[in-house]
Write a protein that holds these residues in place. Structure first.
Motif, PDB file in Angstrom:
ATOM      1  N   GLU A 416       0.872  -1.169  -0.071  1.00 46.84           N
ATOM      2  CA  GLU A 416       0.089  -0.224  -0.078  1.00 46.84           C
ATOM      3  C   GLU A 416       0.957   1.073   0.124  1.00 46.84           C
ATOM      4  OE1 GLU A 416      -0.460  -2.328   2.180  1.00 46.84           O
ATOM      5  OE2 GLU A 416      -2.278  -3.250   1.507  1.00 46.84           O
ATOM      6  N   GLU A 417       2.046   1.108   0.564  1.00 48.32           N
ATOM      7  CA  GLU A 417       2.823   2.482   0.773  1.00 48.32           C
ATOM      8  C   GLU A 417       3.941   2.353   0.036  1.00 48.32           C
ATOM      9  OE1 GLU A 417       1.880   4.708   2.597  1.00 48.32           O
ATOM     10  OE2 GLU A 417       0.191   3.669   3.794  1.00 48.32           O
ATOM     11  N   ALA A 418       4.164   1.196  -0.671  1.00 50.10           N
ATOM     12  CA  ALA A 418       5.459   1.174  -1.414  1.00 50.10           C
ATOM     13  C   ALA A 418       5.303   0.153  -2.662  1.00 50.10           C
ATOM     14  CB  ALA A 418       6.536   0.985  -0.940  1.00 50.10           C
ATOM     15  N   ASN A 419       5.735   0.658  -3.808  1.00 52.18           N
ATOM     16  CA  ASN A 419       5.752  -0.319  -4.958  1.00 52.18           C
ATOM     17  C   ASN A 419       6.742  -1.503  -5.104  1.00 52.18           C
ATOM     18  OD1 ASN A 419       3.533   0.834  -5.833  1.00 52.18           O
ATOM     19  ND2 ASN A 419       4.598   2.509  -7.067  1.00 52.18           N
ATOM     20  N   THR A 420       8.049  -1.047  -4.811  1.00 50.71           N
ATOM     21  CA  THR A 420       9.246  -1.822  -4.833  1.00 50.71           C
ATOM     22  C   THR A 420       9.796  -2.474  -3.434  1.00 50.71           C
ATOM     23  OG1 THR A 420      10.727  -0.039  -4.789  1.00 50.71           O
ATOM     24  CG2 THR A 420       9.834  -0.677  -7.100  1.00 50.71           C
ATOM     25  N   MET A 421      10.795  -3.356  -3.443  1.00 50.82           N
ATOM     26  CA  MET A 421      11.238  -3.790  -2.221  1.00 50.82           C
ATOM     27  C   MET A 421      12.324  -2.646  -1.755  1.00 50.82           C
ATOM     28  SD  MET A 421      10.010  -6.721  -2.218  1.00 50.82           S
ATOM     29  CE  MET A 421      10.751  -7.603  -0.864  1.00 50.82           C
ATOM     30  N   ALA A 422      12.730  -2.078  -2.500  1.00 48.04           N
ATOM     31  CA  ALA A 422      13.566  -1.148  -1.995  1.00 48.04           C
ATOM     32  C   ALA A 422      12.894   0.005  -1.512  1.00 48.04           C
ATOM     33  CB  ALA A 422      14.534  -0.524  -2.942  1.00 48.04           C
ATOM     34  N   GLY A 423      11.767   0.270  -1.976  1.00 51.48           N
ATOM     35  CA  GLY A 423      10.691   1.492  -1.664  1.00 51.48           C
ATOM     36  C   GLY A 423      10.327   1.100  -0.059  1.00 51.48           C
ATOM     37  N   LEU A 424       9.933  -0.179  -0.136  1.00 53.60           N
ATOM     38  CA  LEU A 424       9.095  -0.888   1.285  1.00 53.60           C
ATOM     39  C   LEU A 424      10.404  -0.680   2.377  1.00 53.60           C
ATOM     40  CD1 LEU A 424       7.070  -2.203   2.778  1.00 53.60           C
ATOM     41  CD2 LEU A 424       8.183  -4.472   2.043  1.00 53.60           C
ATOM     42  N   VAL A 425      11.644  -0.967   2.037  1.00 48.98           N
ATOM     43  CA  VAL A 425      12.889  -0.739   3.095  1.00 48.98           C
ATOM     44  C   VAL A 425      12.692   0.663   3.572  1.00 48.98           C
ATOM     45  CG1 VAL A 425      15.114  -1.155   3.443  1.00 48.98           C
ATOM     46  CG2 VAL A 425      13.734  -2.862   2.298  1.00 48.98           C
ATOM     47  N   ILE A 426      12.738   1.578   2.588  1.00 47.82           N
ATOM     48  CA  ILE A 426      13.085   2.963   2.707  1.00 47.82           C
ATOM     49  C   ILE A 426      11.905   3.478   3.614  1.00 47.82           C
ATOM     50  CG2 ILE A 426      13.250   5.227   1.674  1.00 47.82           C
ATOM     51  CD1 ILE A 426      14.932   3.828  -0.603  1.00 47.82           C
ATOM     52  N   HIS A 427      10.549   3.147   3.141  1.00 49.02           N
ATOM     53  CA  HIS A 427       9.471   3.429   3.888  1.00 49.02           C
ATOM     54  C   HIS A 427       9.422   3.162   5.396  1.00 49.02           C
ATOM     55  CE1 HIS A 427       5.245   4.584   4.835  1.00 49.02           C
ATOM     56  NE2 HIS A 427       5.089   3.482   5.031  1.00 49.02           N
ATOM     57  N   GLU A 428       9.857   1.862   5.585  1.00 50.63           N
ATOM     58  CA  GLU A 428       9.560   1.363   7.143  1.00 50.63           C
ATOM     59  C   GLU A 428      10.861   2.085   7.743  1.00 50.63           C
ATOM     60  OE1 GLU A 428       7.317  -0.417   8.137  1.00 50.63           O
ATOM     61  OE2 GLU A 428       6.147  -0.795   6.478  1.00 50.63           O
ATOM     62  N   SER A 429      11.944   1.995   7.113  1.00 49.70           N
ATOM     63  CA  SER A 429      13.144   2.487   7.997  1.00 49.70           C
ATOM     64  C   SER A 429      13.091   4.015   7.996  1.00 49.70           C
ATOM     65  CB  SER A 429      14.247   1.928   7.349  1.00 49.70           C
ATOM     66  OG  SER A 429      14.611   2.706   5.974  1.00 49.70           O
ATOM     67  N   GLN A 430      12.462   4.945   7.247  1.00 48.91           N
ATOM     68  CA  GLN A 430      12.354   6.341   7.238  1.00 48.91           C
ATOM     69  C   GLN A 430      13.740   6.771   7.027  1.00 48.91           C
ATOM     70  OE1 GLN A 430       9.073   8.425   7.560  1.00 48.91           O
ATOM     71  NE2 GLN A 430       8.542   6.179   7.127  1.00 48.91           N
ATOM     72  N   MET A 431      14.599   6.431   6.138  1.00 46.93           N
ATOM     73  CA  MET A 431      15.971   6.624   5.773  1.00 46.93           C
ATOM     74  C   MET A 431      16.242   6.043   4.654  1.00 46.93           C
ATOM     75  SD  MET A 431      18.101   4.645   8.752  1.00 46.93           S
ATOM     76  CE  MET A 431      19.746   5.083   8.188  1.00 46.93           C
ATOM     77  N   ILE A 432      17.604   6.423   3.996  1.00 49.28           N
ATOM     78  CA  ILE A 432      18.132   5.529   3.079  1.00 49.28           C
ATOM     79  C   ILE A 432      19.434   4.897   3.655  1.00 49.28           C
ATOM     80  CG2 ILE A 432      19.094   5.711   0.928  1.00 49.28           C
ATOM     81  CD1 ILE A 432      17.910   8.522   0.233  1.00 49.28           C
ATOM     82  N   PRO A 433      18.943   3.552   3.828  1.00 51.47           N
ATOM     83  CA  PRO A 433      19.932   2.779   4.523  1.00 51.47           C
ATOM     84  C   PRO A 433      21.178   2.567   3.790  1.00 51.47           C
ATOM     85  CG  PRO A 433      18.055   1.524   4.385  1.00 51.47           C
ATOM     86  CD  PRO A 433      18.152   2.581   3.375  1.00 51.47           C
ATOM     87  N   ILE A 434      22.418   2.319   4.577  1.00 48.07           N
ATOM     88  CA  ILE A 434      23.932   1.863   4.106  1.00 48.07           C
ATOM     89  C   ILE A 434      23.954   0.673   4.028  1.00 48.07           C
ATOM     90  CG2 ILE A 434      24.774   4.200   4.842  1.00 48.07           C
ATOM     91  CD1 ILE A 434      26.036   2.423   7.168  1.00 48.07           C
ATOM     92  N   VAL A 435      24.868   0.020   3.328  1.00 49.17           N
ATOM     93  CA  VAL A 435      25.066  -1.283   3.142  1.00 49.17           C
ATOM     94  C   VAL A 435      25.501  -1.884   4.443  1.00 49.17           C
ATOM     95  CG1 VAL A 435      26.757  -3.121   1.920  1.00 49.17           C
ATOM     96  CG2 VAL A 435      25.964  -0.877   0.651  1.00 49.17           C
ATOM     97  N   GLY A 436      24.913  -3.084   4.622  1.00 49.02           N
ATOM     98  CA  GLY A 436      25.007  -3.561   5.823  1.00 49.02           C
ATOM     99  C   GLY A 436      23.948  -3.612   6.838  1.00 49.02           C
ATOM    100  N   GLN A 437      23.220  -2.537   6.929  1.00 50.97           N
ATOM    101  CA  GLN A 437      21.999  -2.264   7.770  1.00 50.97           C
ATOM    102  C   GLN A 437      21.068  -3.464   7.568  1.00 50.97           C
ATOM    103  OE1 GLN A 437      21.168   2.210   7.253  1.00 50.97           O
ATOM    104  NE2 GLN A 437      21.096   1.884   9.498  1.00 50.97           N
ATOM    105  N   VAL A 438      20.497  -3.715   8.791  1.00 50.41           N
ATOM    106  CA  VAL A 438      19.249  -4.721   8.845  1.00 50.41           C
ATOM    107  C   VAL A 438      18.285  -4.007   9.724  1.00 50.41           C
ATOM    108  CG1 VAL A 438      18.950  -7.054   9.778  1.00 50.41           C
ATOM    109  CG2 VAL A 438      21.211  -6.482   9.192  1.00 50.41           C
ATOM    110  N   PHE A 439      17.135  -4.676   9.059  1.00 47.72           N
ATOM    111  CA  PHE A 439      15.929  -4.262   9.671  1.00 47.72           C
ATOM    112  C   PHE A 439      14.692  -5.318   9.770  1.00 47.72           C
ATOM    113  CE2 PHE A 439      17.671  -0.603   7.039  1.00 47.72           C
ATOM    114  CZ  PHE A 439      17.513   0.306   7.821  1.00 47.72           C
ATOM    115  N   SER A 440      13.978  -5.422  10.603  1.00 45.25           N
ATOM    116  CA  SER A 440      13.011  -6.262  10.922  1.00 45.25           C
ATOM    117  C   SER A 440      11.416  -5.854  10.800  1.00 45.25           C
ATOM    118  CB  SER A 440      13.268  -7.082  12.059  1.00 45.25           C
ATOM    119  OG  SER A 440      14.404  -7.787  12.168  1.00 45.25           O
TER     120      SER A 440
END
Length: 467
Positions: A416-440
């Protein structure tokens, strides 16, 4: 023989014909006359009321459980009972109210008669016996038996009971209308809104639920489920969800030499290429490879006829060959856009936002892929699918759509809030992650593996339950 036993024996041996010789007020006279007339009339009435109760119970189950799609199919073939069943189920509230009113009336009347009957036979103990016996009779013959039959033969039973139930609905209409008014008034006191014309589930939701249930039970294959659900979702999904982003669009500058434009068309794997002038936002046309080849061939023949073999593209204008661009807003539903493609006899559209800025492009093939899955030919490069690693992780491209990931893996990530997998990570993390960052989140573990500029190019995913 003891005196009491002897009297009971004599009492039991007196024939019914002799009851007329006994005193009118004697207990035996009342007992025998009761068995002669009142007992059998009351028992027959109770049996008839149980039959009516079973009819009402079975009718309610049949008319509510019957598939309207199957009834419509039978009605289209001329089955009058099915047509009548469809008509009376249009207003489920009135139908159920009438059936429940009739069912409660006959159940209460049957219970009252049984109580009176057993009380006269057994005195005060008759109330308990009537309660026990009527509970068993109603449960077996007026509830379980008719409802079981109605569930097994829902459409057949609904067609049979439609005519008598329609008369009952008419007869009970005034009472049911009054009851409906009271019920809605009471519900409104608690803030519950009632709409008599609304259904509990939309038709699409019912179909989607049936397809999903069939897949869980094993009667519907995953590919069939995806195709059917994809077709049902076209009206709910927007063009922006599946369009090709502007950063990935191949464009041609119209000011380039015609020979270079021709070479770019030949080198491209796409048939249609947008033409821009000055800046890429300024799309002036869409160049079709076949139209360009026809035009250049005709121009070449004309140039040779005029004796101008040295520079056949000297006065060739590519813009004259290009088609007028077709723009669509990004909020157009896929269902509407497909209809527009079919009506306009075109397969290519440029997507713009509310300010008129170019957002991307969409083709008829993109919409069809939402139904049948990825379509590739000898010139296409198949989109990368999630790769399952030895550790159980999925490795995906950040540009992969959430819908495609769900289809490939049978996961259920929200889109509902993002179309791509990268968009979902950015939406949920509220940031542009760096390599190696982990989210759940959403029950999965997301790890950023690669990043190109501000774009997440590779993401590793695995369910949290496996950790």
């Amino acid at each position: 023989m003891p005196e009491i036993a002897y009297q009971q024996f004599i009492f039991c041996q007196i024939p019914l014909a002799c009851s007329s010789r006994l005193p009118h007020n004697s207990p035996m006279t009342q007992y025998l006359s009761f068995l002669d007339l009142s007992f059998w009339l009351t028992a027959g009435a109770i049996a008839g009321l149980l039959v009516l109760s079973g009819f009402f119970s079975g009718s309610e189950t049949a008319l509510t459980a019957a598939s309207r799609g199957k009834l419509r199919s039978q009605a289209d073939k001329g089955h009058k009972g099915a047509q009548r069943a469809i008509e009376i189920t249009e207003d489920n509230e009135r139908l159920i109210g009438s059936v429940l009113l009739g069912n409660n009336m006959v159940n209460i009347l049957a219970t009252s008669l049984a109580t009176a009957l057993f009380t006269r036979l057994f005195g005060e103990n008759g109330v308990a016996m009537a309660t026990l016996i009527m509970t068993l009779l109603v449960l077996i013959f007026a509830e379980v038996l008719p409802k079981t039959y109605a569930i097994i033969n829902a459409e057949k039973a609904a067609a049979k009971v439609a005519r008598p139930i329609s008369y009952i609905v008419i007869v009970f209409a005034p009472v049911v209308t009054f009851v409906r008014f009271i019920v809605r008034a009471m519900l409104s006191l608690f803030g519950v809104e009632t709409d008599p014309d609304s259904r509990f589930l939309a038709i699409k939701d019912e179909i989607a639920g049936a397809i999903a249930l069939g897949h869980v039970e094993g009667s519907v294959e995953k590919e069939d489920r995806d195709r059917l659900l994809g077709a049902l979702d076209l009206g709910e999904r927007m063009v922006e969800e599946i369009m090709l982003h502007r950063s990935q669009i191949e464009m041609i500058d119209v000011d380039l030499p015609p020979s270079e434009i021709l070479q770019k068309c030949l080198d491209s794997s796409h048939t249609r290429l947008p033409l821009y002038k000055g800046e890429q936002e300024n799309i002036i046309g869409v160049l079709h490879a076949k139209d360009l080849l026809r035009a250049t061939h005709a121009h070449q023949i004309a140039a040779k006829a005029d004796g101008n073999d040295e520079n056949i593209f000297a006065d060739f204008n590519v813009a004259d060959v290009a088609m007028k661009p077709y723009f669509v807003p990004e909020t157009t539903s896929l269902d509407d856009q497909m209809r527009q493609f079919l009506r306009r006899h075109t397969h290519f559209a440029l997507v713009i936002d509310e300010y008129g800025a170019l957002r991307g492009l969409i083709t008829l093939e993109d919409i069809l892929e939402e139904i049948v899955g990825e379509i590739t030919d000898e010139f296409d490069t198949s989109e990368a699918s999630p790769i399952k690693s030895e550790t159980g992780d999925w490795i995906v491209d950040g540009a992969m759509t959430i819908r495609d990931f769900n289809r490939s893996t049978d996961c259920n990530l929200p889109d509902e809030e993002a179309n791509t997998m990268a968009g979902l990570v950015i939406h949920e993390s509220q940031m542009i992650p760096i390599v190696g960052q982990v989210f759940s989140f959403h029950g999965y573990r997301f790890e950023v593996c690669e990043r190109e500029g501000n774009r997440l190019s590779c993401i590793k995913i695995r369910p949290l339950v496996d950790l």
